[in-house]
Write a protein that holds these residues in place. Structure first.
Motif, PDB file in Angstrom:
ATOM      1  N   TYR A  80     -10.964  -1.890   1.609  1.00  0.00           N
ATOM      2  CA  TYR A  80     -11.043  -2.223  -0.028  1.00  0.00           C
ATOM      3  C   TYR A  80     -10.751  -3.816   0.008  1.00  0.00           C
ATOM      4  O   TYR A  80     -10.244  -4.349   1.335  1.00  0.00           O
ATOM      5  N   PRO A 121      -4.813   2.986  -8.407  1.00  0.00           N
ATOM      6  CA  PRO A 121      -5.105   4.184  -7.587  1.00  0.00           C
ATOM      7  C   PRO A 121      -6.256   3.885  -6.819  1.00  0.00           C
ATOM      8  O   PRO A 121      -7.413   3.806  -7.425  1.00  0.00           O
ATOM      9  N   LEU A 122      -6.278   4.285  -5.572  1.00  0.00           N
ATOM     10  CA  LEU A 122      -7.702   4.262  -4.710  1.00  0.00           C
ATOM     11  C   LEU A 122      -7.093   4.752  -3.295  1.00  0.00           C
ATOM     12  O   LEU A 122      -6.009   5.038  -2.977  1.00  0.00           O
ATOM     13  N   ASP A 123      -8.038   5.139  -2.680  1.00  0.00           N
ATOM     14  CA  ASP A 123      -7.945   5.479  -1.217  1.00  0.00           C
ATOM     15  C   ASP A 123      -7.733   4.638  -0.100  1.00  0.00           C
ATOM     16  O   ASP A 123      -8.703   4.049   0.249  1.00  0.00           O
ATOM     17  N   THR A 124      -6.477   4.469   0.208  1.00  0.00           N
ATOM     18  CA  THR A 124      -6.000   3.253   1.126  1.00  0.00           C
ATOM     19  C   THR A 124      -6.654   3.541   2.645  1.00  0.00           C
ATOM     20  O   THR A 124      -6.661   2.874   3.605  1.00  0.00           O
ATOM     21  N   GLU A 162       0.797  -1.154   0.082  1.00  0.00           N
ATOM     22  CA  GLU A 162       0.155  -0.123  -0.106  1.00  0.00           C
ATOM     23  C   GLU A 162       1.054   1.180  -0.011  1.00  0.00           C
ATOM     24  O   GLU A 162       1.836   1.518   0.597  1.00  0.00           O
ATOM     25  N   THR A 185     -14.419  -1.491  -3.402  1.00  0.00           N
ATOM     26  CA  THR A 185     -13.823  -0.533  -2.394  1.00  0.00           C
ATOM     27  C   THR A 185     -15.322   0.046  -1.725  1.00  0.00           C
ATOM     28  O   THR A 185     -16.393  -0.088  -2.264  1.00  0.00           O
ATOM     29  N   ASP A 200      -1.590   6.644  -1.893  1.00  0.00           N
ATOM     30  CA  ASP A 200      -2.397   6.901  -3.476  1.00  0.00           C
ATOM     31  C   ASP A 200      -2.881   5.620  -3.826  1.00  0.00           C
ATOM     32  O   ASP A 200      -3.759   5.897  -4.836  1.00  0.00           O
ATOM     33  N   GLY A 201      -2.696   4.557  -3.454  1.00  0.00           N
ATOM     34  CA  GLY A 201      -3.368   3.333  -3.975  1.00  0.00           C
ATOM     35  C   GLY A 201      -2.522   1.980  -3.475  1.00  0.00           C
ATOM     36  O   GLY A 201      -1.834   2.137  -2.642  1.00  0.00           O
TER      37      GLY A 201
END
Length: 845
Positions: free
Chosen positions: A572, A565-568, A508, A543, A511-512
């Motif tokens: 998720y 890319p995702l909000d960690t 992680e 997510t 940003d993702g």
């Protein structure tokens, strides 16, 4: 035998050394088999219609352990009948080469006629003899041709691509029933016989002409059986077809024969329910006039679904509805419907060669995943088959995580190795599980409706034909429009042609996430030489938004590494509902966070998610990728779980941990305390020992699991309760205090915590059970003794049993070192006497 001379090389015009020459092809067999059960012999004559594709003086076909008599070849083009000038048998390949003075012209037709005879052995392959043992021993005979054993019953072209029609005639004593793939066309009593001048009474049963089929799908039996009968009506044509279940075991439980014998009615109803569901789903009608099920006590294989005739063991198909174990009912239903699926997959369409044997198992992944939620919706909606599928997935993953794993598709598999090959392609169970899992993953990726459309097209395009892997991909691509770089054949190639499966390692950033794929091996990180495959993997990323909504994204990983890319800071998870054939390794903190979310009463994660999360955690800990205490913390955090399927997963996970340290009592003892105090003891307190009439299936399964696990962990009050119920049963012959679901654990507890008296009582139950399920439970329980003398007697009893080939016990519970030493010594002592497989069947490690 055919020839005592040194075998000559068998000529072939095919570049493959494993295939018969392509000079001639059979188009029709007229087969007559006369069976003498008293003398343990059979004789026959087969007339084979041939298409001669190339000019040849030699015909090569298959035959094993058959004695040939008169043999003639008639050529329509030559208008002559010939006898062979040489007849050479090659035992290494199971082939016979027949050479004639005049060559058969190309593009002509011929008829080959062979008289033959052989012994009816008890080998459980080819055409064999067995005995139904009750008060009077009654012999019977039946076939088991898969994969290459038809050649042991009659001379033939014993390859799946060489389909032909069959007209079968069986000659037997009048007091038995003759069964084959097709309905009876006529039946008469005759003397003298076609193959002898015997003046004894004989019965001649002629069966209707079959559609084209491979030789391994031919089936026939001569049995002193009774049957129950019903029918089903096709929703596609309105045709009504008869359905029967044959079994002499029915006579063991009932004094009269009627249409309502309940032991067989359950499986009969399952078959009647399954057929119209398959037809509706696939859009292809069942292709034969009838479908029988033959229940026998001696069968050296899992149940087989031949054209028009399903064959399996007594404890696989018979159910006592008055004292039915729910798990047995579920297993019988699933097994019967699984074999019904073979009427389409494997029978209507058949693999072109044995390296694609898994295509015969396609009905598992194709109908299994779709039938899980719809199979028997009117009678068994509570079975939660979709959750149970995750357990099957884990079985496939465990088998495929070995360094010794093999690709599912192996080029030019030698027919001689098919029955012994330890590969996914040659093992029905593993092949089915692998196909169930991988194609289920594909179905979720492309969409259920498109998947069904493609499979229906695949069947219709290849009715009665032979198929390859590419045929399946072509039909799915046509249905989905997935062409070019997104072609299904490109996506699925590595899953079929490469060994193993991937693990996804997640790291992680703010940003993702960074994901990397490597081959998963159960003993630790794969070395570079074993880690060359790049799979195309549907990751299915979910997510969770701030308002607890779940968004699923189809992410395809077709390279070694990828950044997503995702909000960690938000929740998720990869592999939604655990439909992917891979494992996911999260950072320890993320695993704990997902586990905590999954433990919530209204979690967004499904039971399948929780199962997959736990199974992955255990697998990674065992392989050294993570710590075991993380697994135990995860299990402990889910102790308020309500779903049986998840508890089943927790139970299996703890067993996996315990088995890793089975020699270390300082580890196993605290683990058993954990099971008693934190998990299964409280669960027994909550659920009790008695099923209620209105209890849902999930509650019954969970209660049985809790009691079994608590007893296995040594929970004193559970052991005392079960031992008391067993004592009442033995004293009064009243088993009403023991639920059918708890028979097995009750017997095991009685033996494990008792002595010779309890062992002898369970042995008596195994010998004379009230129904097959009780007999199987008693047999499995016998090995639970802690007394080494009784363990020796259990081994001797199992080895001497007439039903040894279809029965097993568990290993003795004499402590880990003693148990291992006992089993090793028994294996060595009895190997030469009865062979390794019979020992393994006798004492299952």
């Amino acid at each position: 035998m055919l020839s005592s001379k040194k075998p000559k090389p068998v000529p072939t015009s095919d570049p493959s050394p494993h295939r018969l020459p392509a000079d001639v092809r059979p188009t029709h067999y007229d087969l007559l088999i006369q069976t003498d059960l008293d003398k343990s012999t059979f004789s026959g004559v087969v007339d084979i219609d041939l298409d001669c594709l190339k000019e040849t003086p030699t015909i090569v076909l298959n035959a094993v352990d058959l004695n040939f008599g008169k043999l003639t070849l008639y050529s329509e083009a030559l208008q002559t009948e010939q006898v062979p000038i040489s007849c050479t048998f090659d035992p290494a390949t199971g082939r016979v080469a027949l050479t004639f003075h005049k060559s058969l012209p190309a593009e002509s037709k011929a008829q080959l006629k062979i008289y033959f005879h052989a012994e009816l052995t008890s080998s459980l392959k080819g055409y064999y003899r067995s005995v139904q043992r009750d008060s009077v021993s009654k012999p019977y005979s039946l076939t088991q041709f898969q994969a290459t054993h038809a050649r042991r019953a009659f001379p033939c072209w014993d390859e799946p691509a060489l389909k032909a029609t069959f007209a079968v005639t069986l000659v037997s004593r009048p007091d038995v029933v003759n069964i084959s793939n097709m309905p009876v066309a006529s039946e008469t009593n005759n003397r003298p016989l076609p193959l002898s001048d015997s003046m004894d009474d004989w019965k001649i049963t002629r069966f209707e002409l079959s559609p084209p089929m491979s030789t391994y799908l031919v089936a026939f039996a001569t049995v002193p059986y009774v049957y129950v009968e019903s029918s089903y009506k096709s929703g596609l044509s309105g045709t009504v077809r008869p359905l029967r279940v044959y079994s002499m075991s029915l006579c063991l439980f009932f004094s009269t024969v009627s249409q309502d014998l309940p032991h067989a009615k359950f499986v009969l109803d399952a078959k009647a329910e399954a057929l119209p569901l398959y037809e509706k789903l696939l859009g292809v009608e069942f292709a034969l006039p009838k479908l029988d099920t033959l229940v026998v006590n001696d069968f050296d294989a899992a149940p087989h679904g031949m054209k028009g005739l399903i064959t399996g063991r007594t404890n696989t198909f018979l159910v006592d509805p008055e004292r039915a174990d729910l798990a047995v009912e579920k297993a019988v239903t699933q097994t019967q419907t699984h074999e019904v699926g073979h009427m389409w997959f494997g029978n209507i369409t058949t693999t072109e060669w044995w390296n694609k044997l898994y295509l015969n198992e396609v009905r598992g992944p194709i109908c299994g995943p779709m039938f899980c939620p719809i199979r028997f919706p009117r009678t068994h909606p509570e079975w939660n088959n979709d959750m149970a599928f995750t357990l099957k997935l884990q079985t496939a993953l465990l088998a495929d995580s070995k360094l010794s794993s093999h690709p599912v598709e192996i080029e030019q598999l030698d027919p001689r190795q098919i029955s012994q090959a330890r590969t996914k392609a040659a093992s029905h169970a593993v092949a089915g599980l692998f196909c169930d899992s991988v194609l289920r993953m594909l179905m979720h990726y492309i969409g259920r409706d498109q998947f069904i459309k493609g499979i229906s097209s695949y069947l219709k395009q290849h009715l009665y034909g032979n198929i390859t892997t590419q045929d399946l991909w072509d039909a799915l691509e046509e249905a989905t429009g997935m062409l070019g770089l997104d072609k299904i054949s490109v996506m699925m190639d590595t899953w079929i042609t490469k060994m193993g499966f991937p693990m996804i390692t997640v790291t992680e950033t703010c940003d993702g996430i960074h994901v990397r794929q490597d081959r998963f091996i159960d003993i630790g990180p794969a070395e570079p030489k074993d880690n060359e495959t790049i799979w195309t993997i549907p990751l299915n990323l979910v997510t969770i938004t701030e308002d607890a909504a779940a968004n699923v994204n189809a992410v395809l990983l077709a390279e070694r590494e990828k950044f997503i890319p995702l909000d960690t800071s938000k929740m998720y998870k990869l592999n939604v509902d655990t439909v992917g054939f891979y494992r996911v390794l999260y950072p320890a903190a993320r695993l704990a966070a997902i586990g905590a979310e999954a433990a919530r009463a209204h979690t967004v994660f499904s039971a399948q998610d929780r199962q997959g999360l736990m199974y992955d955690a255990v697998a990674f800990a065992k392989a050294g990728f993570s710590r075991v205490d993380g697994v135990l913390d995860l299990i402990d955090s889910w102790r308020d779980e309500q779903q049986y399927s998840v508890w089943q997963c927790l139970s299996a996970s703890l067993s996996e941990v315990a088995s890793t340290w089975w020699e270390h009592s300082e580890v196993v003892t605290p683990l058993n305390g954990f099971r008693r105090v934190r998990l299964f003891g409280p669960l027994v307190d909550r659920l009790g020992f008695q099923h209620g009439n209105d209890d849902p299936a999930d509650t019954r399964f969970l209660r049985t699991l809790a009691i079994s696990q608590a007893a296995d962990a040594g929970e004193a009050r559970v052991v005392e309760e079960l031992a008391g119920r067993f004592a009442h049963y033995i004293k009064t012959d009243d088993d009403s205090k023991i639920s059918p679901d708890l028979m097995g654990v009750t017997f095991a507890v009685a033996i494990r915590h008792g002595g010779r008296q309890e062992w002898a009582a369970v042995k008596q139950i195994a010998q004379k059970p009230n129904n097959p399920a009780v007999g199987a439970a008693a047999m499995r329980a016998l090995g639970n003794t802690r007394d080494m003398r009784l363990a020796q007697e259990t081994m001797q009893y199992a080895l001497q049993m007439p039903l040894l080939k279809t029965s097993s016990t568990s290993s003795p519970d004499c402590g880990p070192t003693s148990r291992l030493g006992f089993l090793a010594a028994a294996f060595k002592e009895h190997f030469d006497e009865v062979g390794s497989q019979r020992i393994i069947n006798a004492i299952r490690i």
